[in-house]
Design a protein around this motif. Structure first.
Motif, PDB file in Angstrom:
ATOM      1  N   VAL A 163       0.845  -1.184   0.000  1.00 51.29           N
ATOM      2  CA  VAL A 163       0.000   0.000   0.000  1.00 51.29           C
ATOM      3  C   VAL A 163       0.884   1.238   0.000  1.00 51.29           C
ATOM      4  O   VAL A 163       1.740   1.401   0.869  1.00 51.29           O
ATOM      5  N   THR A 164       0.692   2.116  -0.986  1.00 56.67           N
ATOM      6  CA  THR A 164       1.452   3.367  -1.053  1.00 56.67           C
ATOM      7  C   THR A 164       0.622   4.548  -0.578  1.00 56.67           C
ATOM      8  O   THR A 164       1.168   5.559  -0.154  1.00 56.67           O
ATOM      9  N   GLN A 165      -0.687   4.424  -0.647  1.00 55.52           N
ATOM     10  CA  GLN A 165      -1.605   5.453  -0.151  1.00 55.52           C
ATOM     11  C   GLN A 165      -2.767   4.708   0.495  1.00 55.52           C
ATOM     12  O   GLN A 165      -3.253   3.723  -0.061  1.00 55.52           O
ATOM     13  N   GLU A 166      -3.185   5.141   1.668  1.00 54.31           N
ATOM     14  CA  GLU A 166      -4.226   4.448   2.431  1.00 54.31           C
ATOM     15  C   GLU A 166      -5.357   3.932   1.534  1.00 54.31           C
ATOM     16  O   GLU A 166      -5.865   4.652   0.679  1.00 54.31           O
ATOM     17  N   VAL A 167      -5.715   2.663   1.750  1.00 52.93           N
ATOM     18  CA  VAL A 167      -6.755   2.020   0.954  1.00 52.93           C
ATOM     19  C   VAL A 167      -8.018   1.899   1.795  1.00 52.93           C
ATOM     20  O   VAL A 167      -7.989   1.379   2.909  1.00 52.93           O
ATOM     21  N   THR A 168      -9.112   2.397   1.246  1.00 52.07           N
ATOM     22  CA  THR A 168     -10.417   2.288   1.902  1.00 52.07           C
ATOM     23  C   THR A 168     -11.352   1.515   0.972  1.00 52.07           C
ATOM     24  O   THR A 168     -10.919   1.000  -0.054  1.00 52.07           O
ATOM     25  N   GLY A 203      -7.649   4.361  -2.981  1.00 52.17           N
ATOM     26  CA  GLY A 203      -6.332   4.079  -2.440  1.00 52.17           C
ATOM     27  C   GLY A 203      -5.390   3.728  -3.572  1.00 52.17           C
ATOM     28  O   GLY A 203      -5.777   3.702  -4.747  1.00 52.17           O
ATOM     29  N   ARG A 227      -8.915  -0.528  -3.946  1.00 49.59           N
ATOM     30  CA  ARG A 227      -9.901  -0.364  -2.897  1.00 49.59           C
ATOM     31  C   ARG A 227      -9.963  -1.664  -2.112  1.00 49.59           C
ATOM     32  O   ARG A 227      -9.590  -2.723  -2.612  1.00 49.59           O
ATOM     33  N   VAL A 269     -10.012  -0.193   6.492  1.00 52.21           N
ATOM     34  CA  VAL A 269      -9.103   0.893   6.141  1.00 52.21           C
ATOM     35  C   VAL A 269      -7.705   0.316   6.314  1.00 52.21           C
ATOM     36  O   VAL A 269      -7.318  -0.094   7.400  1.00 52.21           O
ATOM     37  N   ILE A 270      -6.958   0.277   5.215  1.00 54.73           N
ATOM     38  CA  ILE A 270      -5.630  -0.330   5.224  1.00 54.73           C
ATOM     39  C   ILE A 270      -4.602   0.797   5.139  1.00 54.73           C
ATOM     40  O   ILE A 270      -4.586   1.565   4.168  1.00 54.73           O
ATOM     41  N   PRO A 271      -3.718   0.907   6.144  1.00 54.58           N
ATOM     42  CA  PRO A 271      -2.766   2.028   6.168  1.00 54.58           C
ATOM     43  C   PRO A 271      -1.646   1.865   5.143  1.00 54.58           C
ATOM     44  O   PRO A 271      -1.336   0.756   4.699  1.00 54.58           O
ATOM     45  N   ALA A 272      -1.024   2.992   4.803  1.00 53.00           N
ATOM     46  CA  ALA A 272       0.121   2.980   3.889  1.00 53.00           C
ATOM     47  C   ALA A 272       1.239   2.156   4.512  1.00 53.00           C
ATOM     48  O   ALA A 272       1.437   2.163   5.730  1.00 53.00           O
TER      49      ALA A 272
END
Length: 143
Positions: free
Chosen positions: A92-97, A101, A113, A120-123
């Motif tokens: 993940v490079t940018q938070e995925v919701t 993302g 996504r 919500v998956i953090p960077a």
């Protein structure tokens, strides 16, 4: 009608039937009939022709079946394009919701996504790619 011609007609009928079934079994039988047509053309009697057909069909099945089974299991290895990305690990490079993302899959950046829209998956997290929808990867966290 000559025996070789009968075997040739049988071989042609089996070949046409194979085109519609794609089982490989009819192709093997067609090849055995074609080989028998060759032996019938040199004048072998009918009982010997049946023996040649039986031996050729059995040998064909014993040789072709293991090869077909070996190749049947290889479809997963030969996936390409976006199908090859399914099952890969992504970062993940940018938070995925559930709506947006970004992830990096094999050196390429993809929109993503969460497969479970409530996550919500953090960077920096590692995720598995479960599906590709258009140009968006649907991902699920590895932990």
């Amino acid at each position: 009608m000559d025996g070789w011609l009968v075997w040739l007609i049988v071989a042609a009928m089996l070949a046409v039937a194979e085109i519609f079934t794609l089982t490989a079994a009819l192709a093997v039988l067609g090849g055995a009939a074609l080989a028998t047509a060759g032996f019938a053309a040199i004048g072998l009697p009918a009982p010997v022709q049946l023996l040649v057909f039986t031996v050729a069909a059995t040998a064909g099945m014993l040789l072709v079946r293991p090869i077909a089974l070996r190749h049947r299991g290889q479809s997963e290895r030969w996936r390409f394009g976006v199908d090859a990305l399914i099952g890969q690990t992504a970062h993940v490079t940018q938070e995925v919701t559930g709506t947006d993302g970004r992830v990096r899959i094999g050196g390429e950046e993809w929109t993503a996504r969460a497969y479970d829209r409530t996550l919500v998956i953090p960077a920096g997290a590692s995720v598995d790619v479960l599906e590709i929808s258009g140009s968006t990867a649907l991902v699920y966290p590895r932990e």
